[in-house]
Write a protein that holds these residues in place. Structure first.
Motif, PDB file in Angstrom:
ATOM      1  N   PRO A 252       0.833  -1.210   0.000  1.00  0.00           N
ATOM      2  CA  PRO A 252       0.000   0.000   0.000  1.00  0.00           C
ATOM      3  C   PRO A 252       0.861   1.251   0.000  1.00  0.00           C
ATOM      4  O   PRO A 252       2.050   1.194   0.308  1.00  0.00           O
ATOM      5  CB  PRO A 252      -0.788  -0.132   1.308  1.00  0.00           C
ATOM      6  N   ILE A 253       0.223   2.369  -0.306  1.00  0.00           N
ATOM      7  CA  ILE A 253       0.932   3.637  -0.337  1.00  0.00           C
ATOM      8  C   ILE A 253       0.337   4.569   0.720  1.00  0.00           C
ATOM      9  O   ILE A 253      -0.865   4.549   0.970  1.00  0.00           O
ATOM     10  CB  ILE A 253       0.856   4.269  -1.750  1.00  0.00           C
ATOM     11  N   THR A 254       1.192   5.347   1.337  1.00  0.00           N
ATOM     12  CA  THR A 254       0.762   6.306   2.357  1.00  0.00           C
ATOM     13  C   THR A 254       1.226   7.702   1.959  1.00  0.00           C
ATOM     14  O   THR A 254       1.992   7.867   0.999  1.00  0.00           O
ATOM     15  CB  THR A 254       1.345   5.957   3.734  1.00  0.00           C
ATOM     16  N   ARG A 255       0.824   8.691   2.681  1.00  0.00           N
ATOM     17  CA  ARG A 255       1.311  10.047   2.416  1.00  0.00           C
ATOM     18  C   ARG A 255       2.820  10.118   2.600  1.00  0.00           C
ATOM     19  O   ARG A 255       3.531  10.759   1.813  1.00  0.00           O
ATOM     20  CB  ARG A 255       0.623  11.060   3.337  1.00  0.00           C
ATOM     21  N   GLU A 256       3.294   9.440   3.617  1.00  0.00           N
ATOM     22  CA  GLU A 256       4.730   9.472   3.892  1.00  0.00           C
ATOM     23  C   GLU A 256       5.526   8.808   2.779  1.00  0.00           C
ATOM     24  O   GLU A 256       6.544   9.344   2.318  1.00  0.00           O
ATOM     25  CB  GLU A 256       5.003   8.780   5.235  1.00  0.00           C
ATOM     26  N   SER A 257       5.084   7.638   2.324  1.00  0.00           N
ATOM     27  CA  SER A 257       5.814   6.952   1.257  1.00  0.00           C
ATOM     28  C   SER A 257       5.685   7.703  -0.065  1.00  0.00           C
ATOM     29  O   SER A 257       6.613   7.691  -0.886  1.00  0.00           O
ATOM     30  CB  SER A 257       5.307   5.516   1.106  1.00  0.00           C
ATOM     31  N   PHE A 258       4.563   8.378  -0.274  1.00  0.00           N
ATOM     32  CA  PHE A 258       4.422   9.173  -1.498  1.00  0.00           C
ATOM     33  C   PHE A 258       5.440  10.308  -1.518  1.00  0.00           C
ATOM     34  O   PHE A 258       6.113  10.547  -2.520  1.00  0.00           O
ATOM     35  CB  PHE A 258       3.010   9.738  -1.617  1.00  0.00           C
ATOM     36  N   LYS A 259       5.572  11.023  -0.384  1.00  0.00           N
ATOM     37  CA  LYS A 259       6.542  12.127  -0.345  1.00  0.00           C
ATOM     38  C   LYS A 259       7.969  11.626  -0.492  1.00  0.00           C
ATOM     39  O   LYS A 259       8.826  12.326  -1.047  1.00  0.00           O
ATOM     40  CB  LYS A 259       6.372  12.883   0.984  1.00  0.00           C
ATOM     41  N   ARG A 260       8.215  10.407  -0.012  1.00  0.00           N
ATOM     42  CA  ARG A 260       9.559   9.853  -0.108  1.00  0.00           C
ATOM     43  C   ARG A 260       9.890   9.367  -1.511  1.00  0.00           C
ATOM     44  O   ARG A 260      11.022   9.517  -1.993  1.00  0.00           O
ATOM     45  CB  ARG A 260       9.682   8.699   0.889  1.00  0.00           C
ATOM     46  N   GLU A 261       8.897   8.816  -2.222  1.00  0.00           N
ATOM     47  CA  GLU A 261       9.147   8.200  -3.537  1.00  0.00           C
ATOM     48  C   GLU A 261       8.954   9.160  -4.710  1.00  0.00           C
ATOM     49  O   GLU A 261       9.544   8.973  -5.767  1.00  0.00           O
ATOM     50  CB  GLU A 261       8.204   7.003  -3.735  1.00  0.00           C
ATOM     51  N   PHE A 262       8.104  10.160  -4.515  1.00  0.00           N
ATOM     52  CA  PHE A 262       7.769  11.053  -5.639  1.00  0.00           C
ATOM     53  C   PHE A 262       7.964  12.506  -5.234  1.00  0.00           C
ATOM     54  O   PHE A 262       7.459  12.965  -4.218  1.00  0.00           O
ATOM     55  CB  PHE A 262       6.313  10.834  -6.077  1.00  0.00           C
ATOM     56  N   ALA A 263       8.707  13.228  -6.072  1.00  0.00           N
ATOM     57  CA  ALA A 263       8.973  14.648  -5.833  1.00  0.00           C
ATOM     58  C   ALA A 263       8.219  15.468  -6.845  1.00  0.00           C
ATOM     59  O   ALA A 263       8.472  15.389  -8.064  1.00  0.00           O
ATOM     60  CB  ALA A 263      10.468  14.926  -5.950  1.00  0.00           C
ATOM     61  N   LEU A 264       7.293  16.253  -6.399  1.00  0.00           N
ATOM     62  CA  LEU A 264       6.489  17.074  -7.285  1.00  0.00           C
ATOM     63  C   LEU A 264       7.193  18.415  -7.576  1.00  0.00           C
ATOM     64  O   LEU A 264       7.825  18.985  -6.709  1.00  0.00           O
ATOM     65  CB  LEU A 264       5.120  17.357  -6.642  1.00  0.00           C
TER      66      LEU A 264
END
Length: 214
Positions: A202-214
């Motif tokens: 699953p994906i979380t807000r924390e893992s999203f910020k870690r894996e993807f840089a907007l």
């Protein structure tokens, strides 16, 4: 002589009876007067509804009923911060009796609508307008979101990352720490876009910020 004697006796008897009657009458009058003095009549009470001889027009006080509160979900959009993009929330009002699933479904309905109608000021969406929410379920191990195939069509890497963030943040608007399981047409989303961006599940807000840089 005997007749005079009888007349005197008769007059004396009558006088005695009359005196007795007068004495009894006087005693009765005295007793009644003293009884009234000892037990005076109770003062009349004025009903609360009547004041100054007129009926009261005041209505009974009623406690006002508090209006039903509303649960506020959030739909997330992208905002240009000059060289980078930020995910910004837009409040979505739902009924106070709505379940978490119903509230999130309402938020996704707002999110997947036309950006020109749904996005907040100076914000936009990179989710294709034809994208549909196929199902949403809130479980103990996370939030399951199933989208239509349009979700993975079109756009570059920034667009793909932006739409993924929109889904993750909207799904976790009630619980920012929650895990999100994303699928497309019933299949788990593992790669996103032509460049093959890997999506952790699953994906979380924390893992999203870690894996993807907007």
């Amino acid at each position: 002589m005997q007749k005079e004697t009888k007349d005197r006796l008769s007059r004396g008897w009558v006088a005695g009876v009359s005196a007795l009657v007068l004495a009894v009458g006087a005693g009765t009058t005295w007793l009644v007067a003293n009884q009234r003095t000892a037990n005076p009549p109770a003062p009349s009470e004025t009903p609360s509804s009547v004041q100054n001889g007129a009926p009261s027009t005041q209505e009974p006080t009623q406690t006002p009923t508090a209006p039903a509160t509303e649960v506020r979900a959030q739909a997330f959009y992208l905002q240009d911060r000059g060289g980078s993009f930020a995910l910004v929330p837009t409040p979505v009002q739902v009924a106070s009796k709505a379940t978490p699933e119903q509230a999130l479904e309402r938020a996704f309905t707002r999110l997947l609508a036309s950006p020109s109608q749904s996005a907040a000021s100076n914000s936009f969406s990179t989710i294709p307008e034809a994208t549909q929410l196929r199902s949403l379920r809130v479980a103990e191990d996370g939030i399951y979101v199933d989208l239509s195939e349009e979700f993975i069509r079109g756009g570059g890497s920034t667009s793909m990352m932006g739409r993924l963030g929109q889904v993750v943040y909207t799904a976790t608007s009630f619980d920012p720490q929650a895990k999100v399981w994303i699928s497309v047409s019933g299949e788990p989303l593992t790669l996103l876009g032509g460049e093959g961006l890997q999506v952790p599940q699953p994906i979380t807000r924390e893992s999203f910020k870690r894996e993807f840089a907007l």
